[in-house]
Design a protein around this motif. Structure first.
Motif, short mmCIF file in Angstrom:
data_model
loop_
_atom_site.label_atom_id
_atom_site.label_comp_id
_atom_site.label_asym_id
_atom_site.label_seq_id
_atom_site.Cartn_x
_atom_site.Cartn_y
_atom_site.Cartn_z
N UNK A 50 22.44 41.22 97.31
CA UNK A 50 21.18 41.49 96.62
C UNK A 50 20.53 40.19 96.18
N UNK A 51 19.22 40.08 96.29
CA UNK A 51 18.49 38.89 95.84
C UNK A 51 17.34 39.30 94.93
N UNK A 52 16.91 38.35 94.11
CA UNK A 52 15.69 38.53 93.31
C UNK A 52 15.11 37.16 93.04
N UNK A 53 13.83 37.13 92.70
CA UNK A 53 13.13 35.88 92.43
C UNK A 53 12.69 35.86 90.97
N UNK A 54 12.64 34.64 90.43
CA UNK A 54 12.18 34.42 89.06
C UNK A 54 11.14 33.31 89.10
N UNK A 55 10.02 33.56 88.46
CA UNK A 55 8.98 32.54 88.31
C UNK A 55 8.76 32.34 86.82
N UNK A 56 8.91 31.11 86.36
CA UNK A 56 8.75 30.79 84.94
C UNK A 56 7.38 30.19 84.67
#
Length: 136
Positions: A50-56
């Motif tokens: 499983x993957x996910x992206x984070x943008x700060x």
């Protein structure tokens, strides 16, 4: 046998004191907590694929978590983790190379690690009380 006060006085004791102080400071610097410098965009891969992206946000006060094509905007909240973001229902924990996501009351996945290289830097100790809370 008596103590030679001249031997322990003057320049010799000042030099010993300076060396001792330097050793104490070096030990403190080695134990200084590390804070991860998070880039603006990161991809995490978890056990099971499983993957996910984070943008700060540039300020670090908000994050957008993208899971399965759906984006969740979250605000930074106080935490024992290096960074914690929540929208009230979902929560993102960032702690060094690792991340943990709760969707509702369920864990999204386990063993999530950044695929984006992250750097650590020493951070000064901050007080737990007073005008400068530790989570800032």
């Amino acid at each position: 046998m008596g103590i030679d006060h001249q031997r322990f006085g003057g320049q010799r004791s000042s030099a010993l004191l300076a060396v001792a102080a330097a050793l104490v400071l070096a030990a403190c610097a080695a134990d200084m907590p590390r804070e991860t410098q998070f880039p603006e965009r990161m991809t995490f891969k978890c056990e099971g694929g499983r993957t996910f992206q984070v943008e700060l946000a540039p300020s670090g006060e908000a994050a957008v978590l993208t899971v399965d094509g759906r984006a969740y905007r979250m605000n930074k909240v106080p935490s024992a983790a290096q960074r914690k973001y929540s929208d009230g229902s979902n929560t993102l924990y960032l702690d060094g190379q690792l991340a943990f996501v709760e969707m509702g009351m369920n864990a999204l996945a386990r063993g999530c690690r950044s695929e984006t290289p992250l750097q650590d830097e020493a951070r000064p100790n901050r007080p737990l009380f007073g005008k400068d809370p530790w989570w800032r």
